[in-house]
Design an enzyme around this catalytic site. Sequence first.
Site, PDB file in Angstrom:
ATOM      1  N   ASN A   9       0.857  -1.184   0.000  1.00 41.51           N
ATOM      2  CA  ASN A   9       0.000   0.000   0.000  1.00 41.51           C
ATOM      3  C   ASN A   9       0.893   1.235   0.000  1.00 41.51           C
ATOM      4  O   ASN A   9       1.473   1.584   1.029  1.00 41.51           O
ATOM      5  CB  ASN A   9      -0.900  -0.045   1.248  1.00 41.51           C
ATOM      6  CG  ASN A   9      -1.740   1.208   1.409  1.00 41.51           C
ATOM      7  OD1 ASN A   9      -1.808   2.044   0.525  1.00 41.51           O
ATOM      8  ND2 ASN A   9      -2.393   1.326   2.568  1.00 41.51           N
ATOM      9  N   LYS A  11       0.078   4.282  -0.281  1.00 38.43           N
ATOM     10  CA  LYS A  11      -0.585   5.459   0.309  1.00 38.43           C
ATOM     11  C   LYS A  11      -0.322   6.698  -0.565  1.00 38.43           C
ATOM     12  O   LYS A  11      -0.161   6.560  -1.777  1.00 38.43           O
ATOM     13  CB  LYS A  11      -0.134   5.655   1.765  1.00 38.43           C
ATOM     14  CG  LYS A  11      -0.300   4.377   2.579  1.00 38.43           C
ATOM     15  CD  LYS A  11      -0.164   4.572   4.056  1.00 38.43           C
ATOM     16  CE  LYS A  11      -0.314   3.226   4.753  1.00 38.43           C
ATOM     17  NZ  LYS A  11      -0.297   3.333   6.203  1.00 38.43           N
ATOM     18  N   HIS A  92      -9.719   1.156   4.879  1.00 35.96           N
ATOM     19  CA  HIS A  92      -8.438   1.384   5.554  1.00 35.96           C
ATOM     20  C   HIS A  92      -8.668   2.370   6.716  1.00 35.96           C
ATOM     21  O   HIS A  92      -9.457   3.312   6.590  1.00 35.96           O
ATOM     22  CB  HIS A  92      -7.403   1.934   4.570  1.00 35.96           C
ATOM     23  CG  HIS A  92      -6.024   1.930   5.149  1.00 35.96           C
ATOM     24  ND1 HIS A  92      -5.616   2.855   6.072  1.00 35.96           N
ATOM     25  CD2 HIS A  92      -4.985   1.078   4.980  1.00 35.96           C
ATOM     26  CE1 HIS A  92      -4.369   2.580   6.445  1.00 35.96           C
ATOM     27  NE2 HIS A  92      -3.970   1.506   5.798  1.00 35.96           N
ATOM     28  N   GLU A  94      -7.087   4.790   7.745  1.00 31.80           N
ATOM     29  CA  GLU A  94      -6.849   6.201   7.412  1.00 31.80           C
ATOM     30  C   GLU A  94      -8.067   6.800   6.707  1.00 31.80           C
ATOM     31  O   GLU A  94      -8.369   7.986   6.863  1.00 31.80           O
ATOM     32  CB  GLU A  94      -5.576   6.330   6.565  1.00 31.80           C
ATOM     33  CG  GLU A  94      -4.333   6.068   7.416  1.00 31.80           C
ATOM     34  CD  GLU A  94      -3.164   5.458   6.690  1.00 31.80           C
ATOM     35  OE1 GLU A  94      -3.118   5.473   5.449  1.00 31.80           O
ATOM     36  OE2 GLU A  94      -2.255   4.939   7.383  1.00 31.80           O
ATOM     37  N   GLU A 164      -5.618  -4.823  10.525  1.00 36.91           N
ATOM     38  CA  GLU A 164      -4.551  -3.842  10.736  1.00 36.91           C
ATOM     39  C   GLU A 164      -4.819  -3.059  12.022  1.00 36.91           C
ATOM     40  O   GLU A 164      -5.573  -2.075  12.000  1.00 36.91           O
ATOM     41  CB  GLU A 164      -4.504  -2.864   9.567  1.00 36.91           C
ATOM     42  CG  GLU A 164      -4.237  -3.505   8.222  1.00 36.91           C
ATOM     43  CD  GLU A 164      -3.723  -2.482   7.228  1.00 36.91           C
ATOM     44  OE1 GLU A 164      -2.595  -2.631   6.767  1.00 36.91           O
ATOM     45  OE2 GLU A 164      -4.444  -1.505   6.953  1.00 36.91           O
ATOM     46  N   GLY A 170       2.278   2.257  10.736  1.00 36.31           N
ATOM     47  CA  GLY A 170       3.226   3.360  10.583  1.00 36.31           C
ATOM     48  C   GLY A 170       3.983   3.726  11.845  1.00 36.31           C
ATOM     49  O   GLY A 170       4.645   4.758  11.899  1.00 36.31           O
ATOM     50  N   SER A 210       3.197  -2.140  10.385  1.00 31.76           N
ATOM     51  CA  SER A 210       4.649  -2.237  10.585  1.00 31.76           C
ATOM     52  C   SER A 210       5.213  -3.607  10.231  1.00 31.76           C
ATOM     53  O   SER A 210       6.178  -4.069  10.855  1.00 31.76           O
ATOM     54  CB  SER A 210       5.028  -1.829  12.019  1.00 31.76           C
ATOM     55  OG  SER A 210       4.663  -0.479  12.251  1.00 31.76           O
TER      56      SER A 210
HETATM   57  P1  PGA Z   1       2.639   0.240   7.610  1.00 36.58           P
HETATM   58  O1  PGA Z   1       1.173   0.457   6.970  1.00 36.58           O
HETATM   59  O2  PGA Z   1       3.185  -1.045   7.033  1.00 36.58           O
HETATM   60  O3  PGA Z   1       3.423   1.448   7.184  1.00 36.58           O
HETATM   61  O4  PGA Z   1       2.452   0.147   9.081  1.00 36.58           O
HETATM   62  C1  PGA Z   1       0.306  -0.622   6.754  1.00 36.58           C
HETATM   63  C2  PGA Z   1      -0.975  -0.125   6.157  1.00 36.58           C
HETATM   64  O5  PGA Z   1      -1.480   0.926   6.589  1.00 36.58           O
HETATM   65  O6  PGA Z   1      -1.549  -0.742   5.242  1.00 36.58           O
END
Ligand code: PGA
Length: 251
Positions: A9, A11, A92, A94, A164, A170, A210
């Site tokens: 992803n 983003k 997601h 976010e 997640e 992140g 992560s």
């Molecule tokens: P990350 O994000 O691997 O940077 O923690 C995962 C995601 O949001 O899909």
Amino acid sequence: MRKKIIAGNWKMNLNATEADKLYLELKEIEKGKAEVIIFPPFIYLDRFVNSPGNKLKIGAQNCCQYASGAYTGEVSCGMLKSLGIEHVLIGHSERRQYFGETSQILKDKINLALDEQITPVFCCGEPLSVRENEQHVKFVSEQIMESIGHLTPDQISKLVIAYEPIWAIGTGVNASAEQAQEMHLAIRELIFHRWGEDISDKIRILYGGSLKASNADALLNMPDIDGGLIGGASLNAQEFKNIIDTANSIV
Ligand code: PGA
């Protein structure tokens, strides 16, 4: 045996030059046992999908909850389908957190994606406060039932789920393999009770938060973890390839 999925992803990262460079590096990946999908920003989808000799699976990070019409700035599932896109991230954290996407909106998106025969990768996961109060299984179960609980067996069997935990996204702090496995098993049991054994055995549940090369082995070897949805570590070709190699090495 469920085929593992390693999904990147991107983003809202990378300008066009950087995105092309990363795509070209990933394009060379040898086909292995795991399915690899990348989710670049909308604006790069067309050039990647239609790049000569493209073999990479390209998915979208989002879609509109309406089928078409006067929705300035939005992208419909029909448009994605017309480009040849076969996967879309829906729900997601976010999107839920910064763009106010509710369970009902996500349900509408899921329905539209399935209408277009696009595979939704439905994301769920709890915030830290919920985890600290040990309500994480209840919280995630509700997210699932609210947005995908209505699906028929045929529809749910087309879906991929990504667990997640928000506190792991992140932050560099991943869920431990045991914490992730506990939730993945709970999700699989929920699917079992709602749709039966055949579907719960086959549905793929990815872990995200992560995930990186150094923890991929522990996480991806868990019995109910069928792959990863990777943010930060998917922006580095070598790191992402190392995660793919780990997935390919698991029998
Ligand atoms: P990350 O994000 O691997 O940077 O923690 C995962 C995601 O949001 O899909």
